[in-house]
Design an enzyme around this catalytic site. Sequence first.
Site, mmCIF file in Angstrom:
data_model
loop_
_atom_site.group_PDB
_atom_site.id
_atom_site.type_symbol
_atom_site.label_atom_id
_atom_site.label_comp_id
_atom_site.label_asym_id
_atom_site.label_seq_id
_atom_site.Cartn_x
_atom_site.Cartn_y
_atom_site.Cartn_z
ATOM 1 C CG ASP A 141 -2.046 1.017 1.119
ATOM 2 O OD1 ASP A 141 -1.887 2.014 0.384
ATOM 3 O OD2 ASP A 141 -3.080 0.826 1.782
ATOM 4 N NE ARG A 143 -4.596 2.972 -0.455
ATOM 5 C CZ ARG A 143 -5.710 2.342 -0.091
ATOM 6 N NH1 ARG A 143 -6.871 2.685 -0.620
ATOM 7 N NH2 ARG A 143 -5.654 1.363 0.806
#
Length: 219
Positions: A141, A143
């Site tokens: 991830d 983000r």
Amino acid sequence: MTEKIGVLGKQPQRRTGVERVVNAPLPTVYGKFQAIGYLDHDRGDEQVALVHGDLGADRVLTRLHSECLTGDAFGSQHCECGDQLAAALRAVVAEGAGVVVYLRGHEGRGIGLLAKLRAMALQAEGLDTVEANLALGLPVDARDYAVAAGMLKDLGVRSVRLMSNNPRKREALERHGVEVDEQVPLLIEPCESNITYLRTKRERLDHHLPHLDAVGHLS
């Protein structure tokens, strides 16, 4: 004779942070919104917040929605993203006020569209979504939610009721100075095509998905 020496002017400083650029009415099938466009000077991404009603400052019903072309535009059943976006837009209209922050650059949890498609191909061969990213040498991830916090602050929002099953979104917002008063579940009925993906999100990414307990019959 004295030679004149030219003095170079100061170089303009590069802008940082998020800048509001435009505000336009956006009627949708869900209701009327204001589409407020932002430029993220740090990453160069163009971002948008869909605002319905008078937000106020506290306990604003909010969704941080990561861009997902396959789910949002094409109706992919590999994930639940498109259904979550629609549910969030309906929810803020039913509430009378709220905001959906649509985060571009978050495709595939931040790895980009082509990498996401490569990861999906690996998942079709039996890897889960975490294993597929790692097999490609990519983060699980990637983000970042700083721009989302900046957009909410620009909108005058101090605290939110966050529509999300992902505890990391809550942690990220609070780390960037936006209080999360409540985390509101956004549960979508699973199907045979996404049940493995959703179980991986629960078991390996700590998403709160209690409704999966009732669908054990799906493969």
